[in-house]
Write an enzyme that holds these catalytic residues in place. Structure first.
Site, short mmCIF file in Angstrom:
data_model
loop_
_atom_site.label_atom_id
_atom_site.label_comp_id
_atom_site.label_asym_id
_atom_site.label_seq_id
_atom_site.Cartn_x
_atom_site.Cartn_y
_atom_site.Cartn_z
N CYS A 1 0.82 -1.22 0.00
CA CYS A 1 0.00 0.00 0.00
C CYS A 1 0.85 1.27 0.00
O CYS A 1 0.33 2.36 -0.26
CB CYS A 1 -0.95 0.00 1.18
SG CYS A 1 -1.93 -1.49 1.25
N HIS B 1 -3.23 7.01 2.45
CA HIS B 1 -3.66 5.71 1.94
C HIS B 1 -5.04 5.40 2.52
O HIS B 1 -5.29 5.60 3.71
CB HIS B 1 -2.65 4.64 2.34
CG HIS B 1 -3.16 3.25 2.12
ND1 HIS B 1 -3.69 2.85 0.92
CD2 HIS B 1 -3.24 2.19 2.95
CE1 HIS B 1 -4.07 1.60 1.01
NE2 HIS B 1 -3.82 1.17 2.23
N ASN C 1 -10.14 -0.27 -0.40
CA ASN C 1 -8.69 -0.15 -0.28
C ASN C 1 -8.05 -0.67 -1.57
O ASN C 1 -8.16 -1.86 -1.87
CB ASN C 1 -8.23 -0.98 0.94
CG ASN C 1 -6.73 -0.97 1.14
OD1 ASN C 1 -5.98 -0.59 0.26
ND2 ASN C 1 -6.30 -1.41 2.32
O1 UT7 Z 1 -3.81 -1.29 3.53
C1 UT7 Z 1 -3.53 -1.69 4.82
C2 UT7 Z 1 -4.28 -2.94 5.05
N1 UT7 Z 1 -5.23 -3.09 6.00
C3 UT7 Z 1 -5.69 -2.28 7.00
O2 UT7 Z 1 -5.34 -1.16 7.17
C4 UT7 Z 1 -6.68 -2.91 7.90
C5 UT7 Z 1 -6.59 -2.41 9.31
N2 UT7 Z 1 -7.58 -3.05 10.15
C6 UT7 Z 1 -8.89 -2.80 10.05
O3 UT7 Z 1 -9.30 -1.96 9.29
C7 UT7 Z 1 -9.83 -3.55 10.96
O4 UT7 Z 1 -9.09 -4.33 11.89
C8 UT7 Z 1 -10.83 -4.46 10.19
C9 UT7 Z 1 -11.82 -3.60 9.43
C10 UT7 Z 1 -10.07 -5.35 9.21
C11 UT7 Z 1 -11.61 -5.35 11.15
O5 UT7 Z 1 -12.26 -4.58 12.13
P1 UT7 Z 1 -12.23 -5.05 13.66
O6 UT7 Z 1 -13.03 -4.07 14.39
O7 UT7 Z 1 -10.77 -5.20 14.03
O8 UT7 Z 1 -13.00 -6.42 13.60
P2 UT7 Z 1 -12.52 -7.88 14.05
O9 UT7 Z 1 -11.52 -8.41 13.09
O10 UT7 Z 1 -12.15 -7.84 15.50
O11 UT7 Z 1 -13.85 -8.71 13.89
C12 UT7 Z 1 -14.97 -8.47 14.73
C13 UT7 Z 1 -16.09 -9.42 14.36
C14 UT7 Z 1 -15.68 -10.88 14.35
O12 UT7 Z 1 -16.74 -11.62 14.87
P3 UT7 Z 1 -16.71 -12.18 16.39
O13 UT7 Z 1 -15.50 -13.04 16.47
O14 UT7 Z 1 -16.61 -10.93 17.23
O15 UT7 Z 1 -18.00 -12.90 16.51
C15 UT7 Z 1 -15.53 -11.20 12.88
O16 UT7 Z 1 -15.78 -12.56 12.58
O17 UT7 Z 1 -16.57 -9.12 13.03
C16 UT7 Z 1 -16.62 -10.34 12.28
N3 UT7 Z 1 -16.39 -10.02 10.88
C17 UT7 Z 1 -17.38 -9.70 10.02
N4 UT7 Z 1 -18.71 -9.62 10.18
C18 UT7 Z 1 -19.44 -9.25 9.10
C19 UT7 Z 1 -15.20 -9.95 10.22
N5 UT7 Z 1 -15.41 -9.59 8.94
C20 UT7 Z 1 -16.75 -9.43 8.80
C21 UT7 Z 1 -17.57 -9.06 7.72
N6 UT7 Z 1 -18.90 -8.97 7.92
N7 UT7 Z 1 -17.07 -8.76 6.50
#
Ligand code: UT7
Length: 331
Positions: free
Chosen positions: A111, A258, A288
């Site tokens: 990125c 980004h 992204n």
């Molecule tokens: O270019 C650089 C690359 N990436 C980034 O900058 C990403 C940086 N990180 C983020 O933006 C965030 O960490 C995410 C958006 C990827 C995730 O957000 P989060 O608040 O950290 O969520 P999480 O991974 O802790 O997931 C929370 C819940 C989980 O369920 P449980 O275990 O709490 O029941 C996941 O299974 O959300 C669930 N989940 C979803 N639910 C619906 C994960 N993906 C999805 C989805 N739809 N697409």
């Protein structure tokens, strides 16, 4: 020597996929994606390839700059999703444009790829090796997504952005510097020790010695680790680059970051004590797009007339590697 961005261009695939469209094919919702990330839709490639989008973005940037393809001395593409291992995306762009006088190569900094490419071009231009560079970020991320992993595939999109960068010296430099001094400072870094928080393995080795070759790999990410990295590293990098330029947060009209997550952008704004309005956003309609996100956003701003001669902007990319890079530019 004065180095200035003299034109921008971008190209997104025709096909738009909304969060609701994704919710029809996987267990997700517009509410989850939009509230956690700010993303509402993204463009995904069907007919388009990394090279076709990059070439179209480049053509638009050259037109914007009023430069002919044969005047380009170098083409650098930041990408992790070139169509071929060889030829590079940059060599494909060279061929498609007929930029016969250019040297062309790719840079892999995920990125931060466009920012790494811009810094590399800047170094060549500042030393007088070349005069005119075409710098791109171009990605077809949809081909390296695991479409059964909702935690990653909903975040990313496809597209390409380009900038024409030119060096001026002597009388021309003196005349121009009254309006704008162009690129003022760069800052960049890498942390390979944390690389596996955002990874995608390359081609598998299936030579005759291999008994259990690895399966093909897709993007895998520890989202929370990447989030923590971004919200701490990006403000620190921006402070360092501003210091190098002898400027403060208040001098900057726009922070072109980004586009990974709206919450990351808001957190960076808060940590810099800068007004959130100074952080333009394209992730709502692009998702992204890795290396393409900064140049696509820059081109959107340019086309909307948001940038005037002499405006000071910060551009900052961060991501896989881990890598990051920031620049201060007088438009
Ligand atoms: O270019 C650089 C690359 N990436 C980034 O900058 C990403 C940086 N990180 C983020 O933006 C965030 O960490 C995410 C958006 C990827 C995730 O957000 P989060 O608040 O950290 O969520 P999480 O991974 O802790 O997931 C929370 C819940 C989980 O369920 P449980 O275990 O709490 O029941 C996941 O299974 O959300 C669930 N989940 C979803 N639910 C619906 C994960 N993906 C999805 C989805 N739809 N697409």
């Amino acid at each position: 020597m004065l180095t200035r961005i003299i034109g921008t261009g971008s190209c997104l695939p025709e096909q738009i996929v909304t969060n609701d469209d994704l919710a029809k094919i996987m267990d997700t919702s517009d509410e989850w994606i939009a509230s956690r990330t700010g993303i509402r839709k993204r463009h995904l490639a069907k007919e388009e390839t990394t090279a076709s989008m990059a070439s179209e973005a480049a053509r638009r940037a050259l037109k914007d700059a009023g430069i002919q393809a044969d005047e380009v001395d170098m083409i650098i593409v930041g990408t992790i999703t070139g169509d071929y291992i060889t030829p590079s995306a940059a060599c494909q762009v060279q061929d498609k444009l007929g930029a016969v006088n250019a040297v062309a190569f790719d840079i892999n900094a995920a990125c931060a790829g466009f920012m790494y490419a811009l810094h590399t071009a800047y170094a060549y231009l500042q030393t007088g090796i070349y005069r005119t560079a075409l710098v791109l970020g171009a990605e077809t991320l949809s081909k390296i997504m695991d479409w059964t992993d909702r935690s990653t595939c909903v975040l990313f999109g496809d597209g390409a952005g380009a900038a024409v960068v030119q060096a001026f010296e002597g009388a021309e430099e003196g005349k121009m510097s009254k309006e704008s001094r162009g690129v003022l400072a760069f800052e960049q870094g890498s942390d390979g020790a944390k690389g596996m928080v955002l990874s995608c393995r390359g081609r598998v080795n299936n030579n005759p010695l291999m008994e259990n070759p690895f399966a093909p790999s897709y993007v895998s990410m520890d989202g929370q680790e990447v989030y923590k990295f971004a919200v701490s590293t990006v403000p620190a990098s921006i402070h360092r680059v501003l210091e190098k330029a002898g400027l403060g947060v208040g001098d900057i009209k726009y922070f072109v970051l980004h586009q990974a997550n709206l919450r990351i952008i808001q957190s960076v704004a808060k940590r810099l004590k800068a007004d959130a309005d100074k952080f333009p956003v394209s992730l709502d309609h692009c998702g992204n797009i890795s290396a393409a996100s900064v140049p696509v956003l820059l081109d959107e701003m340019n086309r909307k007339g948001m940038l005037s001669r002499g405006d000071k902007i910060v551009m900052s990319g961060f991501g896989g590697g881990l890598t990051w890079a920031s620049a201060v530019v007088e438009w």
